[in-house]
Design a protein around this motif. Structure first.
Motif, PDB file in Angstrom:
ATOM      1  N   GLN A 127      44.646  18.157  -4.590  1.00 51.01           N
ATOM      2  CA  GLN A 127      45.057  19.300  -4.328  1.00 51.01           C
ATOM      3  C   GLN A 127      45.695  19.196  -2.902  1.00 51.01           C
ATOM      4  O   GLN A 127      46.875  19.969  -2.702  1.00 51.01           O
ATOM      5  CB  GLN A 127      43.693  20.204  -4.008  1.00 51.01           C
ATOM      6  CG  GLN A 127      44.147  21.459  -4.039  1.00 51.01           C
ATOM      7  CD  GLN A 127      44.766  22.384  -5.434  1.00 51.01           C
ATOM      8  OE1 GLN A 127      44.668  21.505  -6.188  1.00 51.01           O
ATOM      9  NE2 GLN A 127      44.888  23.525  -5.364  1.00 51.01           N
ATOM     10  N   LYS A 146      49.517  18.322  -3.075  1.00 48.62           N
ATOM     11  CA  LYS A 146      50.623  19.380  -3.292  1.00 48.62           C
ATOM     12  C   LYS A 146      51.414  19.688  -2.039  1.00 48.62           C
ATOM     13  O   LYS A 146      52.280  20.271  -2.235  1.00 48.62           O
ATOM     14  CB  LYS A 146      49.871  20.461  -4.228  1.00 48.62           C
ATOM     15  CG  LYS A 146      49.417  19.897  -5.487  1.00 48.62           C
ATOM     16  CD  LYS A 146      48.722  20.864  -6.103  1.00 48.62           C
ATOM     17  CE  LYS A 146      48.070  20.357  -7.589  1.00 48.62           C
ATOM     18  NZ  LYS A 146      47.366  21.470  -8.389  1.00 48.62           N
ATOM     19  N   ASP A 199      46.298  27.481 -10.397  1.00 47.54           N
ATOM     20  CA  ASP A 199      46.759  26.451 -10.939  1.00 47.54           C
ATOM     21  C   ASP A 199      46.597  26.342 -12.458  1.00 47.54           C
ATOM     22  O   ASP A 199      47.428  25.875 -13.277  1.00 47.54           O
ATOM     23  CB  ASP A 199      46.623  25.054 -10.159  1.00 47.54           C
ATOM     24  CG  ASP A 199      47.377  25.102  -8.912  1.00 47.54           C
ATOM     25  OD1 ASP A 199      48.130  25.999  -8.848  1.00 47.54           O
ATOM     26  OD2 ASP A 199      47.117  24.168  -8.212  1.00 47.54           O
TER      27      ASP A 199
END
Length: 325
Positions: free
Chosen positions: A288, A291, A142
Motif C-alpha cells: 500500500q 502506491k 481499491d
C-alpha cells in the motif's frame, strides 16, 4: 485542607479581576511557579463554536521552538545504501508480535447505503490521513474499484467517537469505525457496508516491537515480558467475566451486551494464542505504501520482524501448558 504559605504568596501576586496582557501573563506564570519540575500552562481560547458538532471540531498540533525535551524515535523504511545509513544511525526496530493480524474496521453508512458501489460521490469519515482507518478505507476502495479522493472524499474528523457523531449528524455518508462504535452504530440502524475483518487480509494491525539490540543484549528480559503478555492473552481468551468487566471499564460503556458480542469475536476469532509477527502482514503495508512512495517497492518484510522470541517460547511448551490448565 488550608493552603500553604507558598501558595498564598503566589496567589497574592495575581489580581483575579484584572485582564493581563500576554507578556504580563507569561511573567506571572513564571513568578508564581512553585514546583521543582517544569510546570505546564493551560491555554483556553473562546472561538464561538459548538464542539458537539462534528463539523465544528477543531484540532491541530503546535511545534514548540525547543521541542518537548524528549527523545523522538523515528521508524524508517529504507533499502540498499539508505538502509545501511539508517542502521548506522541506530534504526534497528523490529516487530516481535502481531496480536491482531488483519484489518478490523467496519465501513458503516447511512441506512440507504447498502453496498460499496453506492459510496461513489460520497464522503467517508476517517480519524486522520495516514492512520489505520485511512489505510483501511483506501484498501477497501481499491478492492471496490473506487479511487480515493476522486470517487470518494475522505474527511479527517478525529477518533471513532467523532466519526460516529459525524455520521449521526449526516456530515458524512459513511465512517470507518472500530469496536465498540461500529456495533453501537449498527444498533442505531446504520448500515454495515463492509466488515473488513471478514476479508481476511493479512495486516499487522496491533503488535509489539523492540530494538534488535535489546533482543541481542537482553533477550531474557524480552522473553519474560512476552511470556507475561501471552499470559494476558490467555486470561482474555479464557476468563470471559473478567475480560468483559475490563473492556466495559476501559470503553466506559454501561451496556454490557455491546461488549459481549465484541468479546466473542475478538477473543476467539481475531486474537491468536500465539501472535506471531507475519511477513504477509508487513507486506500488505509495504504494497500500500508503494502506491504513493515508490521507494517502498522491493522492501523485504522479514527485515521488519523477528519471530525468534515467539518461536523459542512456543518450543518451550509454555503456551501449551497455559491452555492445559
Amino acid at each position: 485542607m488550608p493552603n500553604g504559605k507558598s501558595y498564598n504568596a503566589s496567589l497574592a501576586k495575581v489580581d483575579r479581576a484584572s485582564r493581563y496582557a500576554l507578556a504580563d501573563s507569561l511573567r506571572l506564570a513564571k513568578e508564581t511557579a512553585r514546583a521543582k519540575f517544569d510546570e505546564t500552562v493551560e491555554l483556553a481560547i473562546r472561538l464561538g463554536v459548538d464542539p458537539r458538532q462534528a463539523d465544528q471540531n477543531i484540532r491541530g498540533t503546535v511545534s514548540l521552538p525547543h521541542g518537548m525535551g524528549k527523545t523522538v524515535r523515528v521508524l524508517a523504511f529504507a533499502k540498499g545504501d539508505k538502509e545501511k545509513e539508517a542502521q548506522e544511525a541506530g534504526a534497528d526496530f523490529v516487530g516481535i508480535t502481531s496480536t491482531i493480524n488483519t484489518l478490523v474496521y467496519k465501513i458503516i453508512g447511512q441506512p440507504s447505503i447498502k453496498e460499496p458501489a453506492l459510496l461513489k460521490g460520497k464522503k467517508i469519515a476517517i480519524s486522520r490521513i495516514g492512520g489505520v482507518s485511512d489505510f483501511s478505507v483506501r484498501f477497501g476502495l481499491d478492492r471496490w474499484s473506487l479511487v480515493p479522493d476522486r470517487d470518494v472524499a475522505l474527511l479527517q474528523v478525529g477518533g471513532d467517537p467523532e466519526a460516529l457523531l459525524a455520521l449521526q449528524n449526516k456530515v458524512v455518508d459513511a465512517a470507518a469505525l472500530s469496536e465498540p462504535f461500529a456495533t453501537m452504530a449498527e444498533r442505531d440502524g446504520y448500515s454495515v457496508i463492509a466488515d473488513l475483518s471478514r476479508l481476511n487480509i493479512p495486516f499487522t494491525h496491533h503488535g509489539i516491537g523492540t530494538r534488535k539490540l535489546m533482543i541481542q543484549e537482553r533477550r531474557d528480559i524480552v522473553i519474560r515480558f512476552l511470556r507475561s503478555y501471552l499470559e494476558g492473552i490467555y486470561v482474555f481468551k479464557t476468563n470471559r467475566e473478567l475480560s468483559l468487566k475490563t473492556l466495559q471499564k476501559v470503553a466506559r460503556l454501561s451496556d454490557l451486551s455491546i461488549m459481549q458480542s465484541i468479546y466473542d469475536d475478538y477473543s476467539q476469532r481475531l486474537t491468536p494464542a500465539l501472535p506471531y509477527p507475519t511477513p504477509a502482514g508487513i507486506q500488505t503495508i509495504i504494497d500500500q505504501l508503494a502506491k504513493t512512495r515508490p521507494q517502498a517497492k522491493g522492501l523485504n518484510p522479514n527485515d521488519f520482524i523477528d519471530a525468534s522470541i515467539m518461536k523459542e517460547i512456543e518450543d518451550s511448551g509454555f503456551v501449551k501448558r497455559l491452555y492445559a490448565r
